[in-house]
Design a protein around this motif. Structure first.
Motif, PDB file in Angstrom:
ATOM      1  N   LEU A  24       0.834  -1.199   0.000  1.00  0.00           N
ATOM      2  CA  LEU A  24       0.000   0.000   0.000  1.00  0.00           C
ATOM      3  C   LEU A  24       0.871   1.251   0.000  1.00  0.00           C
ATOM      4  O   LEU A  24       0.571   2.226  -0.690  1.00  0.00           O
ATOM      5  N   ALA A  25       1.985   1.225   0.731  1.00  0.00           N
ATOM      6  CA  ALA A  25       2.880   2.392   0.798  1.00  0.00           C
ATOM      7  C   ALA A  25       3.402   2.770  -0.592  1.00  0.00           C
ATOM      8  O   ALA A  25       3.542   3.950  -0.913  1.00  0.00           O
ATOM      9  N   ALA A  26       3.662   1.781  -1.429  1.00  0.00           N
ATOM     10  CA  ALA A  26       4.178   2.042  -2.779  1.00  0.00           C
ATOM     11  C   ALA A  26       3.125   2.701  -3.670  1.00  0.00           C
ATOM     12  O   ALA A  26       3.466   3.278  -4.704  1.00  0.00           O
ATOM     13  N   LEU A  27       1.864   2.637  -3.264  1.00  0.00           N
ATOM     14  CA  LEU A  27       0.773   3.205  -4.059  1.00  0.00           C
ATOM     15  C   LEU A  27       0.289   4.551  -3.530  1.00  0.00           C
ATOM     16  O   LEU A  27      -0.669   5.110  -4.044  1.00  0.00           O
ATOM     17  N   LYS A  28       0.955   5.067  -2.493  1.00  0.00           N
ATOM     18  CA  LYS A  28       0.557   6.353  -1.913  1.00  0.00           C
ATOM     19  C   LYS A  28       0.563   7.418  -3.009  1.00  0.00           C
ATOM     20  O   LYS A  28       1.432   7.443  -3.873  1.00  0.00           O
ATOM     21  N   GLY A  29      -0.430   8.280  -2.988  1.00  0.00           N
ATOM     22  CA  GLY A  29      -0.558   9.304  -4.026  1.00  0.00           C
ATOM     23  C   GLY A  29      -1.490   8.873  -5.148  1.00  0.00           C
ATOM     24  O   GLY A  29      -1.833   9.662  -6.017  1.00  0.00           O
ATOM     25  N   LYS A  30      -1.882   7.591  -5.139  1.00  0.00           N
ATOM     26  CA  LYS A  30      -2.858   7.079  -6.100  1.00  0.00           C
ATOM     27  C   LYS A  30      -4.049   6.539  -5.321  1.00  0.00           C
ATOM     28  O   LYS A  30      -3.927   6.167  -4.162  1.00  0.00           O
ATOM     29  N   LYS A  31      -5.195   6.490  -5.986  1.00  0.00           N
ATOM     30  CA  LYS A  31      -6.338   5.820  -5.388  1.00  0.00           C
ATOM     31  C   LYS A  31      -6.143   4.312  -5.593  1.00  0.00           C
ATOM     32  O   LYS A  31      -5.542   3.884  -6.580  1.00  0.00           O
ATOM     33  N   VAL A  32      -6.652   3.531  -4.651  1.00  0.00           N
ATOM     34  CA  VAL A  32      -6.526   2.073  -4.731  1.00  0.00           C
ATOM     35  C   VAL A  32      -7.906   1.448  -4.549  1.00  0.00           C
ATOM     36  O   VAL A  32      -8.594   1.749  -3.573  1.00  0.00           O
ATOM     37  N   ALA A  33      -8.283   0.608  -5.495  1.00  0.00           N
ATOM     38  CA  ALA A  33      -9.486  -0.210  -5.353  1.00  0.00           C
ATOM     39  C   ALA A  33      -8.985  -1.586  -4.924  1.00  0.00           C
ATOM     40  O   ALA A  33      -8.470  -2.354  -5.732  1.00  0.00           O
ATOM     41  N   LEU A  34      -9.073  -1.844  -3.631  1.00  0.00           N
ATOM     42  CA  LEU A  34      -8.575  -3.098  -3.054  1.00  0.00           C
ATOM     43  C   LEU A  34      -9.758  -4.045  -2.899  1.00  0.00           C
ATOM     44  O   LEU A  34     -10.647  -3.811  -2.095  1.00  0.00           O
ATOM     45  N   TYR A  35      -9.735  -5.108  -3.709  1.00  0.00           N
ATOM     46  CA  TYR A  35     -10.853  -6.053  -3.607  1.00  0.00           C
ATOM     47  C   TYR A  35     -10.363  -7.373  -3.038  1.00  0.00           C
ATOM     48  O   TYR A  35      -9.310  -7.868  -3.373  1.00  0.00           O
ATOM     49  N   PHE A  36     -11.155  -7.893  -2.110  1.00  0.00           N
ATOM     50  CA  PHE A  36     -10.854  -9.145  -1.431  1.00  0.00           C
ATOM     51  C   PHE A  36     -11.758 -10.227  -2.004  1.00  0.00           C
ATOM     52  O   PHE A  36     -12.967 -10.025  -2.122  1.00  0.00           O
ATOM     53  N   TYR A  37     -11.151 -11.356  -2.349  1.00  0.00           N
ATOM     54  CA  TYR A  37     -11.930 -12.444  -2.925  1.00  0.00           C
ATOM     55  C   TYR A  37     -11.516 -13.770  -2.288  1.00  0.00           C
ATOM     56  O   TYR A  37     -10.386 -13.922  -1.824  1.00  0.00           O
ATOM     57  N   PRO A  38     -12.440 -14.744  -2.263  1.00  0.00           N
ATOM     58  CA  PRO A  38     -12.164 -15.990  -1.541  1.00  0.00           C
ATOM     59  C   PRO A  38     -11.096 -16.907  -2.137  1.00  0.00           C
ATOM     60  O   PRO A  38     -10.248 -17.420  -1.408  1.00  0.00           O
ATOM     61  N   LYS A  39     -11.123 -17.159  -3.464  1.00  0.00           N
ATOM     62  CA  LYS A  39     -10.226 -18.190  -3.987  1.00  0.00           C
ATOM     63  C   LYS A  39      -9.981 -18.025  -5.478  1.00  0.00           C
ATOM     64  O   LYS A  39     -10.914 -17.805  -6.246  1.00  0.00           O
ATOM     65  N   ASP A  40      -8.711 -18.182  -5.863  1.00  0.00           N
ATOM     66  CA  ASP A  40      -8.341 -18.147  -7.277  1.00  0.00           C
ATOM     67  C   ASP A  40      -9.087 -19.224  -8.062  1.00  0.00           C
ATOM     68  O   ASP A  40      -9.295 -20.338  -7.571  1.00  0.00           O
ATOM     69  N   ASP A  41      -9.447 -18.880  -9.297  1.00  0.00           N
ATOM     70  CA  ASP A  41      -9.967 -19.824 -10.279  1.00  0.00           C
ATOM     71  C   ASP A  41     -11.264 -20.519  -9.853  1.00  0.00           C
ATOM     72  O   ASP A  41     -11.495 -21.671 -10.196  1.00  0.00           O
ATOM     73  N   THR A  42     -12.088 -19.813  -9.084  1.00  0.00           N
ATOM     74  CA  THR A  42     -13.451 -20.293  -8.825  1.00  0.00           C
ATOM     75  C   THR A  42     -14.377 -19.385  -9.629  1.00  0.00           C
ATOM     76  O   THR A  42     -13.972 -18.295 -10.046  1.00  0.00           O
ATOM     77  N   SER A  43     -15.600 -19.802  -9.859  1.00  0.00           N
ATOM     78  CA  SER A  43     -16.453 -19.085 -10.820  1.00  0.00           C
ATOM     79  C   SER A  43     -16.665 -17.615 -10.479  1.00  0.00           C
ATOM     80  O   SER A  43     -16.421 -16.738 -11.318  1.00  0.00           O
ATOM     81  N   GLY A  44     -17.109 -17.297  -9.262  1.00  0.00           N
ATOM     82  CA  GLY A  44     -17.366 -15.901  -8.902  1.00  0.00           C
ATOM     83  C   GLY A  44     -16.097 -15.063  -8.875  1.00  0.00           C
ATOM     84  O   GLY A  44     -16.077 -13.922  -9.337  1.00  0.00           O
ATOM     85  N   CYS A  45     -15.026 -15.631  -8.342  1.00  0.00           N
ATOM     86  CA  CYS A  45     -13.763 -14.894  -8.236  1.00  0.00           C
ATOM     87  C   CYS A  45     -13.152 -14.646  -9.613  1.00  0.00           C
ATOM     88  O   CYS A  45     -12.579 -13.582  -9.864  1.00  0.00           O
ATOM     89  N   THR A  46     -13.303 -15.611 -10.504  1.00  0.00           N
ATOM     90  CA  THR A  46     -12.798 -15.447 -11.868  1.00  0.00           C
ATOM     91  C   THR A  46     -13.581 -14.352 -12.580  1.00  0.00           C
ATOM     92  O   THR A  46     -12.999 -13.468 -13.214  1.00  0.00           O
TER      93      THR A  46
END
Length: 154
Positions: A24-46
């Motif tokens: 997050l520190a490396a992105l200071k000065g920019k807006k960040v859309a941080l999205y949390f998802y349960p698991k790689d390569d599952t239907s909803g997360c994909t």
């Protein structure tokens, strides 16, 4: 503690796909859309990852970086990114510290069985590192567009 808009976003520096470090520190000065998802390569997360990825140029025009985070390993993120040609940073929070700090590592229930898992959520963080908007219990269809509209208005 439950995070609210206006709170400082919890800092993180985690391994990511492609051997990168996502911080997050490396992105200071920019807006960040941080999205949390349960698991790689599952239907909803994909579907969610593909929708955010498809809008990445529009997010860039809104000076917003999209970052996905799950408890999967960097190796799992590599396979996920390669399989779907994702160009988003994906952070691996295998010990779930950051997921817990954001309040998205929660008790869930399916078919009467209780277990711990990621509540699909998105946090829009402003240029100064404060939380501008929070979406909890996200339904995937149309969500990326909604986050983009909020980023453009910020």
């Amino acid at each position: 503690m439950v995070l609210e808009p206006g709170d400082s976003a919890p800092a993180f520096s985690l391994p990511g796909a492609g051997g990168e470090t996502v911080s997050l520190a490396a992105l200071k000065g920019k807006k960040v859309a941080l999205y949390f998802y349960p698991k790689d390569d599952t239907s909803g997360c994909t579907k969610e990852a593909i929708e955010f990825n498809a809008l990445r140029e529009k997010f860039a025009k809104a000076q917003t970086v999209v970052v996905g985070m799950s408890p999967d390993s960097p190796k799992s993120h590599d396979k996920f990114r390669d399989k779907y040609a994702l160009a988003l940073p994906l952070a691996a929070d295998e010990n779930r510290e950051i997921l817990s700090a954001y309040g998205v590592w929660v008790e869930k229930s399916m078919y009467g069985r209780k277990y711990m898992g990621v509540e699909r959520s998105t946090f829009l963080i402003d240029e100064s590192g404060r939380i501008a908007r929070i979406w909890r219990k996200v339904k995937v269809p149309g969500h990326a567009e909604e986050v983009l509209a909020a980023a453009e208005a910020l």
